[in-house]
Scaffold this active site. Structure first.
Site, PDB file in Angstrom:
ATOM      1  N   LYS A  15      -1.242  51.946   9.162  1.00 60.95           N
ATOM      2  CA  LYS A  15      -1.025  53.311   9.613  1.00 60.95           C
ATOM      3  C   LYS A  15      -0.913  53.526  11.084  1.00 60.95           C
ATOM      4  O   LYS A  15       0.078  54.187  11.428  1.00 60.95           O
ATOM      5  CB  LYS A  15      -2.343  54.423   9.233  1.00 60.95           C
ATOM      6  N   LYS A  37      -6.258  60.341  17.218  1.00 59.14           N
ATOM      7  CA  LYS A  37      -6.993  59.845  16.306  1.00 59.14           C
ATOM      8  C   LYS A  37      -8.350  60.521  16.064  1.00 59.14           C
ATOM      9  O   LYS A  37      -9.378  60.029  16.837  1.00 59.14           O
ATOM     10  CB  LYS A  37      -7.042  58.113  16.532  1.00 59.14           C
ATOM     11  N   ASP A  54      -7.370  51.036  17.444  1.00 58.98           N
ATOM     12  CA  ASP A  54      -6.135  51.705  17.093  1.00 58.98           C
ATOM     13  C   ASP A  54      -5.996  52.954  17.999  1.00 58.98           C
ATOM     14  O   ASP A  54      -4.781  53.305  18.153  1.00 58.98           O
ATOM     15  CB  ASP A  54      -6.489  52.373  15.409  1.00 58.98           C
ATOM     16  N   ALA A 118      -7.854  58.591   8.705  1.00 61.41           N
ATOM     17  CA  ALA A 118      -8.902  57.239   8.676  1.00 61.41           C
ATOM     18  C   ALA A 118      -8.779  56.964   7.202  1.00 61.41           C
ATOM     19  O   ALA A 118      -9.136  57.800   6.308  1.00 61.41           O
ATOM     20  CB  ALA A 118     -10.283  57.530   9.241  1.00 61.41           C
ATOM     21  N   GLY A 119      -8.339  55.823   6.748  1.00 64.23           N
ATOM     22  CA  GLY A 119      -8.417  55.498   5.531  1.00 64.23           C
ATOM     23  C   GLY A 119      -7.484  55.966   4.740  1.00 64.23           C
ATOM     24  O   GLY A 119      -6.111  56.389   5.130  1.00 64.23           O
TER      25      GLY A 119
END
Length: 228
Positions: A15, A37, A54, A118-119
């Site tokens: 991602k 993020k 990230d 996230a994920g």
């Protein structure tokens, strides 16, 4: 302005690499860029704060520059599910707070911006809220990163179904090859292209050094809906 929520079919599907590459493409086109993020788990303590690789990657593609705290307002040390990391540290995560932090960045009016989850799509923030609800509150079109490996077709189609059931627009998807030994890779990609009613923004081959510049060669910013 073109602002998007970036999600994936699972964790470790690329991602951030894809989001950073899209930001890089936007900068190459002369656009201003921004990224958020909202919550990151798996951080290191550097110069007095917890930072996430990230988030740093996204921050590096923001122009004009953004402070780290704006890009990543919530950071946890352990590389585990955010709601578990929060519980272990006695912290409460909420869609309201994360949306407020995200909107503060989006309100600065960058031409192209991404909010990265996230994920996968249904990652919990608490016992009652998920990151999907953050995307809903922000009302952003979604970019889905599909990690091309065994099982990806099921994960991708379920994610697409969930995104649409939640009332959000799938602006595009990216096939990112995370397993170079994936059997019948081309056939898998063909299946997804036929069954996902959204533009394929690019097919990224397995790269040993997946830098934003390297990935950007395989993506087409103009394929996204709505277009920039």
């Amino acid at each position: 302005m073109a602002h998007y929520f970036v999600t994936g079919t699972d964790t470790d599907v690329g991602k951030t690499c894809v989001a950073a590459a899209l930001l890089s493409l936007a900068r190459q086109a002369g656009l201003t860029t921004a990224a958020v993020k909202p919550v990151a788990a798996g951080c290191q303590f550097v110069t007095g704060r917890w930072v996430n690789d990230d988030a740093l990657c996204l921050q590096a593609q923001c122009w004009p520059p953004l402070e780290y705290a704006a890009v990543n307002p919530v950071a946890f040390e352990a590389p585990i599910a955010p709601h578990i990391a929060a519980a272990e540290q006695g912290v409460s995560l909420s869609v309201t707070a994360l949306a407020q932090a995200s909107r503060a960045v989006l309100a600065q009016g960058a031409d192209f911006a991404v909010v990265e989850g996230a994920g996968g799509w249904r990652v919990p923030l608490s016992d009652t809220e998920t990151l999907a609800e953050l995307a809903q509150v922000l009302a952003l079109p979604v970019i889905l990163v599909v990690g091309m490996r065994l099982g990806c077709i099921n994960h991708a189609l379920l994610s697409v179904e969930a995104i649409r059931r939640d009332g959000l627009h799938l602006a595009g998807w990216v096939a990112n090859v995370v397993d170079p030994d994936t059997a019948r890779l081309d056939a898998n990609i063909d299946t997804l292209q036929r069954q996902i009613a959204a533009p394929c923004v690019g097919v990224v081959p397995y790269l040993t050094e997946p830098s934003p510049a390297a990935l950007s060669a395989y993506l087409r910013l103009e394929s996204l809906e709505p277009r920039v």
